[in-house]
Design an enzyme around this catalytic site. Structure first.
Site, short mmCIF file in Angstrom:
data_model
loop_
_atom_site.label_atom_id
_atom_site.label_comp_id
_atom_site.label_asym_id
_atom_site.label_seq_id
_atom_site.Cartn_x
_atom_site.Cartn_y
_atom_site.Cartn_z
N CYS A 149 -31.70 9.02 31.10
CA CYS A 149 -32.45 9.06 29.85
C CYS A 149 -32.88 7.66 29.40
CB CYS A 149 -31.66 9.80 28.78
SG CYS A 149 -32.70 10.37 27.39
N HIS A 180 -30.36 14.72 30.95
CA HIS A 180 -28.93 14.44 30.87
C HIS A 180 -28.16 15.35 31.84
CE1 HIS A 180 -28.74 11.71 27.34
NE2 HIS A 180 -29.91 12.29 27.07
N GLU A 207 -25.24 15.19 32.81
CA GLU A 207 -23.85 15.41 32.40
C GLU A 207 -23.69 16.66 31.53
OE1 GLU A 207 -25.48 12.56 29.17
OE2 GLU A 207 -25.80 13.01 31.31
#
Length: 244
Positions: free
Chosen positions: A120, A215, A217
């Site tokens: 990002c 993202h 994650e």
């Protein structure tokens, strides 16, 4: 026993955290766990750039003990860092120390060939370091990619496709800015349906490098494609990891 490769993750500044009582330097638990679950040892780096300028020698020395670097998401980069004269009203959470430190980290990692995953804001940092620019705002709620999960198409034979094992992945996004002019040598290896550059690579990079605007994650715990991005970073870093 093989030692886990050390993955440096620069901290993000938080104005307050109730559990700690004071302002803090933090990283998202999901991000740290994604690195750990991929086999890496995540280590938080304290951002240090007195007066908004990071010392290149100091940053290079600090990076020397690590096997890889992950540049995480965060607030916006100050527009003057990529040559913009005006500042859009939507720009937020700019921090001069954070900017200077992250930019120098990216510069040194690319120079050293240190395996680098940029997420990002991290993607935008690398684009800025290589002379690119950013759209300061994508146009409001109807066009921005905040709290959006959408399909992203990866280029065939790209490092991203190799990491995810897929030509299309579902990307969890939270950003209101995007790449405008590409930095020198960078190539777009994934796009969203609206044309937003969602992944960048550097064919002439000295080491493994992938940048994603989303993202990974967020869904790495349940999506093998997203988990694969962290595993690819750790595999690249493992080549320089110390044996124990």
């Amino acid at each position: 026993m093989t030692t886990r490769p050390l993955i440096a993750v620069p901290a993000r500044f938080a104005a307050s955290t109730s559990a700690l009582r004071y302002a803090a330097e933090v990283n998202a638990r999901a991000l740290i766990e994604a690195v750990w679950n991929a086999g890496g040892e995540p280590v938080t780096l304290h951002p240090h750039a007195p007066g908004g300028t990071a010392d290149p020698t100091e940053v290079a020395t600090r990076l020397a003990r690590f096997d890889g670097l992950l540049l995480p998401g965060g607030g916006d980069i100050a527009p003057h860092r990529y040559g913009a004269m005006a500042v859009h009203a939507g720009v937020y959470d700019v921090d001069d120390t954070q900017d200077a430190f992250d930019l120098e980290l990216a510069r040194q990692a690319l120079h050293l060939g240190l395996p680098l995953l940029a997420v990002c804001r991290g993607l935008q940092v690398v684009n800025t370091v290589l002379g690119g620019t950013l759209h300061q705002d994508m146009g409001g709620p109807e066009r921005e990619h905040r709290h959006v999960v959408h399909p992203v198409a990866a280029e065939r034979l790209s490092l991203l496709e190799q990491a995810t094992g897929a030509e299309k992945v579902d990307a969890s996004c939270y950003h209101h800015q995007r790449v405008d002019r590409l930095g020198s040598g960078l190539e777009v290896t994934a796009r969203a349906a609206d044309g937003t550059a969602e992944a960048l690579e550097l064919p002439d990079a000295r080491g493994w490098f992938v940048a994603v605007q989303w993202h990974p994650e967020d869904t790495a715990h349940e999506d093998p494609a997203q988990r694969g991005i962290f595993e690819a970073l750790v595999r690249a870093a493992r080549g320089g990891a110390r044996e124990g």
